[in-house]
Motif scaffolding. Structure first.
Motif, PDB file in Angstrom:
ATOM      1  N   HIS A  68      -2.048  -4.701   3.445  1.00  0.00           N
ATOM      2  CA  HIS A  68      -1.905  -3.226   3.338  1.00  0.00           C
ATOM      3  C   HIS A  68      -3.117  -2.601   3.487  1.00  0.00           C
ATOM      4  CE1 HIS A  68       2.031  -3.951   1.592  1.00  0.00           C
ATOM      5  NE2 HIS A  68       1.489  -4.456   0.448  1.00  0.00           N
ATOM      6  N   CYS A  69      -4.225  -3.133   2.953  1.00  0.00           N
ATOM      7  CA  CYS A  69      -5.688  -2.548   3.017  1.00  0.00           C
ATOM      8  C   CYS A  69      -6.415  -2.917   4.212  1.00  0.00           C
ATOM      9  CB  CYS A  69      -6.402  -2.819   1.513  1.00  0.00           C
ATOM     10  SG  CYS A  69      -5.599  -2.301   0.364  1.00  0.00           S
TER      11      CYS A  69
ATOM     12  N   ARG B 298     -10.884  -7.724   3.956  1.00  0.00           N
ATOM     13  CA  ARG B 298     -11.837  -7.798   2.761  1.00  0.00           C
ATOM     14  C   ARG B 298     -12.210  -9.204   2.262  1.00  0.00           C
ATOM     15  NH1 ARG B 298     -10.442  -3.452   3.339  1.00  0.00           N
ATOM     16  NH2 ARG B 298      -9.929  -1.628   1.657  1.00  0.00           N
TER      17      ARG B 298
ATOM     18  N   ASP C  88     -12.460 -10.203  -3.347  1.00  0.00           N
ATOM     19  CA  ASP C  88     -11.593  -9.078  -3.666  1.00  0.00           C
ATOM     20  C   ASP C  88     -10.150  -9.406  -4.152  1.00  0.00           C
ATOM     21  OD1 ASP C  88     -13.190  -6.968  -3.004  1.00  0.00           O
ATOM     22  OD2 ASP C  88     -11.462  -5.806  -1.844  1.00  0.00           O
TER      23      ASP C  88
ATOM     24  N   HIS D  52      -4.078  -8.733  -4.245  1.00  0.00           N
ATOM     25  CA  HIS D  52      -5.363  -8.153  -4.195  1.00  0.00           C
ATOM     26  C   HIS D  52      -5.863  -7.022  -5.316  1.00  0.00           C
ATOM     27  CE1 HIS D  52      -7.587  -5.168  -0.839  1.00  0.00           C
ATOM     28  NE2 HIS D  52      -8.356  -5.828  -1.725  1.00  0.00           N
ATOM     29  N   ARG D  53      -6.372  -7.799  -6.171  1.00  0.00           N
ATOM     30  CA  ARG D  53      -6.619  -7.054  -7.410  1.00  0.00           C
ATOM     31  C   ARG D  53      -7.796  -5.982  -7.352  1.00  0.00           C
ATOM     32  NH1 ARG D  53      -9.475 -12.740  -9.643  1.00  0.00           N
ATOM     33  NH2 ARG D  53     -11.425 -12.613  -8.250  1.00  0.00           N
ATOM     34  N   SER D  54      -8.443  -6.067  -6.387  1.00  0.00           N
ATOM     35  CA  SER D  54      -9.503  -5.144  -6.308  1.00  0.00           C
ATOM     36  C   SER D  54      -9.254  -4.062  -5.464  1.00  0.00           C
ATOM     37  CB  SER D  54     -10.866  -5.685  -5.756  1.00  0.00           C
ATOM     38  OG  SER D  54     -11.630  -6.306  -6.669  1.00  0.00           O
ATOM     39  N   GLY D  55      -7.922  -4.043  -4.686  1.00  0.00           N
ATOM     40  CA  GLY D  55      -7.634  -3.033  -3.920  1.00  0.00           C
ATOM     41  C   GLY D  55      -6.046  -2.309  -4.230  1.00  0.00           C
ATOM     42  N   CYS D  56      -5.033  -2.881  -3.546  1.00  0.00           N
ATOM     43  CA  CYS D  56      -3.777  -2.107  -3.473  1.00  0.00           C
ATOM     44  C   CYS D  56      -2.796  -2.852  -4.829  1.00  0.00           C
ATOM     45  CB  CYS D  56      -2.814  -2.236  -2.443  1.00  0.00           C
ATOM     46  SG  CYS D  56      -2.837  -4.239  -1.671  1.00  0.00           S
ATOM     47  N   ARG D  57      -3.340  -3.762  -5.383  1.00  0.00           N
ATOM     48  CA  ARG D  57      -2.686  -4.642  -6.361  1.00  0.00           C
ATOM     49  C   ARG D  57      -1.296  -5.038  -6.064  1.00  0.00           C
ATOM     50  NH1 ARG D  57      -1.579  -1.126 -10.148  1.00  0.00           N
ATOM     51  NH2 ARG D  57      -2.421   0.548  -8.889  1.00  0.00           N
ATOM     52  N   ALA D  58      -1.329  -5.451  -4.823  1.00  0.00           N
ATOM     53  CA  ALA D  58       0.040  -6.180  -4.381  1.00  0.00           C
ATOM     54  C   ALA D  58       0.079  -7.614  -3.925  1.00  0.00           C
ATOM     55  CB  ALA D  58       0.420  -5.467  -3.009  1.00  0.00           C
TER      56      ALA D  58
ATOM     57  N   PRO E  13      -0.014   2.806   4.454  1.00  0.00           N
ATOM     58  CA  PRO E  13      -1.501   2.425   4.190  1.00  0.00           C
ATOM     59  C   PRO E  13      -2.147   1.720   5.427  1.00  0.00           C
ATOM     60  CG  PRO E  13       0.482   0.839   3.171  1.00  0.00           C
ATOM     61  CD  PRO E  13       1.040   2.097   3.738  1.00  0.00           C
ATOM     62  N   ALA E  14      -1.302   1.321   6.355  1.00  0.00           N
ATOM     63  CA  ALA E  14      -1.957   0.618   7.643  1.00  0.00           C
ATOM     64  C   ALA E  14      -2.941   1.719   8.244  1.00  0.00           C
ATOM     65  CB  ALA E  14      -1.154   0.333   8.466  1.00  0.00           C
TER      66      ALA E  14
ATOM     67  N   LEU F 281      -1.147   3.254  -0.822  1.00  0.00           N
ATOM     68  CA  LEU F 281      -1.544   2.015  -1.479  1.00  0.00           C
ATOM     69  C   LEU F 281      -0.841   0.695  -0.579  1.00  0.00           C
ATOM     70  CD1 LEU F 281      -2.028   2.674  -5.149  1.00  0.00           C
ATOM     71  CD2 LEU F 281      -3.801   2.271  -3.675  1.00  0.00           C
ATOM     72  N   THR F 282       0.698   0.840  -0.963  1.00  0.00           N
ATOM     73  CA  THR F 282       1.441   0.036  -0.306  1.00  0.00           C
ATOM     74  C   THR F 282       2.479   0.955   0.225  1.00  0.00           C
ATOM     75  OG1 THR F 282       2.828  -0.536  -1.898  1.00  0.00           O
ATOM     76  CG2 THR F 282       0.954  -1.793  -2.062  1.00  0.00           C
TER      77      THR F 282
ATOM     78  N   ARG G 258       3.928   2.563  -2.672  1.00  0.00           N
ATOM     79  CA  ARG G 258       3.209   2.964  -3.810  1.00  0.00           C
ATOM     80  C   ARG G 258       1.879   3.846  -3.280  1.00  0.00           C
ATOM     81  NH1 ARG G 258      -0.022  -0.067  -6.687  1.00  0.00           N
ATOM     82  NH2 ARG G 258       0.433  -2.276  -5.410  1.00  0.00           N
TER      83      ARG G 258
ATOM     84  N   PRO H  11      -8.659   1.314  -0.665  1.00  0.00           N
ATOM     85  CA  PRO H  11      -8.788   0.457  -1.924  1.00  0.00           C
ATOM     86  C   PRO H  11      -9.719  -0.644  -1.802  1.00  0.00           C
ATOM     87  CG  PRO H  11      -6.332   0.656  -1.233  1.00  0.00           C
ATOM     88  CD  PRO H  11      -7.311   0.899  -0.048  1.00  0.00           C
ATOM     89  N   GLY H  12     -10.427  -0.950  -2.992  1.00  0.00           N
ATOM     90  CA  GLY H  12     -11.363  -1.764  -2.736  1.00  0.00           C
ATOM     91  C   GLY H  12     -12.247  -2.046  -3.743  1.00  0.00           C
ATOM     92  N   SER H  13     -13.065  -3.348  -3.739  1.00  0.00           N
ATOM     93  CA  SER H  13     -14.219  -3.504  -4.710  1.00  0.00           C
ATOM     94  C   SER H  13     -15.522  -2.459  -4.521  1.00  0.00           C
ATOM     95  CB  SER H  13     -14.737  -4.784  -4.557  1.00  0.00           C
ATOM     96  OG  SER H  13     -15.836  -5.130  -5.198  1.00  0.00           O
TER      97      SER H  13
ATOM     98  N   PRO I 295     -12.507  -3.297  -9.507  1.00  0.00           N
ATOM     99  CA  PRO I 295     -11.513  -2.551  -8.530  1.00  0.00           C
ATOM    100  C   PRO I 295     -11.699  -0.768  -8.516  1.00  0.00           C
ATOM    101  CG  PRO I 295     -10.959  -4.000 -10.187  1.00  0.00           C
ATOM    102  CD  PRO I 295     -12.148  -3.807 -10.595  1.00  0.00           C
ATOM    103  N   GLY I 296     -11.430  -0.649  -7.308  1.00  0.00           N
ATOM    104  CA  GLY I 296     -11.510   0.935  -7.286  1.00  0.00           C
ATOM    105  C   GLY I 296     -10.905   1.468  -5.813  1.00  0.00           C
TER     106      GLY I 296
END
Lengths: 83, 220
Positions: free
Chosen positions: A9-10, A13, A17, A57-63, B78-79, B94-95, B98, B154-156, B161-162
């Motif tokens: 998705h993101c 990284r 992350d 992806h805990r620091s990003g989209c959480r998926a 998200p892509a 985000l996804t 979401r 989304p990223g570190s 996380p942010g």
């Protein structure tokens, strides 16, 4: 140890992350006996080579997603979204 | 589970930003939409100059924030990594199922929303040194070719996380967990003050803060 992972998705990284979720295992179906449950819960193949594994992806989209990674070189062959 | 306990009660005392420990120091506050918001730090001209010539950062934690889940046209792709203007806010994918809604987007036509206003903090970073400031604590690539205006990543951020939203050419919005509020304010202040920047109030941001209602062309 550091390498890059591509979140479906993101995008690309740093591995920091992400959270590692272990190798992909097959969930027992029906009414598993204790031996099957024990195997599912505690036994892993621990492959030296390419394995399919869960990452989060805990620091990003959480998926959660699946990656194919060579455990000997940390080369990530591909990643894919789930569901 | 209802998230009603996170919303600001009508008629109750105004809510305080999770960054208040740092951002309210020396600030002139005003009440907006049930929140105590930093109007200025008592030097409107200096603040305006900072964001015009170097970098200014402002606590915008009062901006409405919500997570939209489900299917529907508001979620976006998200892509592409681009936020879509919705009303006076943005829908940030985000996804495929979401999205993070930032600002006053109005009610989405479909899907379920969860109010995150009180559980996420937000700092706007504006000015010609905004990118350089962010680069000092965040590895996300903010070059215009990679992350054009309205780009969303989304990223570190400062190892937490942010989310990073590029609201304009020289305007970024950091969004992060409220518990990191004081830490993030200090991180941004450390980075920005070395580049000649300073904290600014909402008044100094007015022209620089994005106007989400403007039409955006993404195929340039």
């Amino acid at each position: 140890m550091s390498f890059l992972l591509t979140c479906p998705h993101c995008g690309v990284r740093e591995v920091t992350d992400f959270g590692y979720g272990g190798e992909v295992t097959k969930r027992p179906t029906g009414s598993p006996d204790r031996r099957e449950l024990n195997t599912y819960n505690y036994f892993r193949r621990n492959v030296a080579g390419v394995q399919r594994e869960w990452w989060y992806h805990r620091s990003g989209c959480r998926a959660w997603f699946i990656a194919e990674r060579d455990t000997t070189t940390n080369e990530v062959h591909k990643t894919e979204a789930v569901g | 589970m209802s998230a009603g306990f996170l919303t600001v009660a009508a008629g109750g005392p105004p809510a305080r930003s999770p960054l208040a420990e740092g951002s309210h120091r020396g600030a002139e506050l005003e009440e907006r939409d049930g929140w105590m918001v930093v109007a200025s730090y008592g030097d409107a001209e200096g603040e305006s100059r900072a964001r015009r010539e170097a970098v200014g950062w402002a606590d915008l934690s009062h901006l409405p924030k919500a997570e939209l889940s489900g299917a529907g046209t508001w979620i976006g792709s998200p892509a592409e990594g681009l936020a879509t203007p919705r009303g006076d806010g943005w829908s940030c994918p985000l996804t495929p199922r979401r999205a993070l809604l930032v600002g006053d987007t109005g009610a989405p036509p479909e899907g379920a929303t969860l109010d995150l206003t009180s559980s996420l903090g937000a700092i706007s970073i504006v000015g010609p040194e905004a990118r350089e400031t962010i680069a000092r604590f965040c590895a996300l690539d903010t070059r215009a070719a990679v992350m054009p205006p309205f780009g969303f990543r989304p990223g570190s951020i400062a190892r937490t996380p942010g989310y990073l939203l590029r609201a304009g050419e020289e305007a970024f919005l950091l969004i992060f967990g409220a518990a990191y509020g004081a830490y993030m304010w200090e991180v941004v202040a450390d980075a920005g003050s070395r580049l000649g920047g300073r904290p600014v109030g909402a008044a100094a941001l007015t022209p620089a803060l994005p106007a989400p209602r403007q039409e955006v062309t993404t195929d340039a």
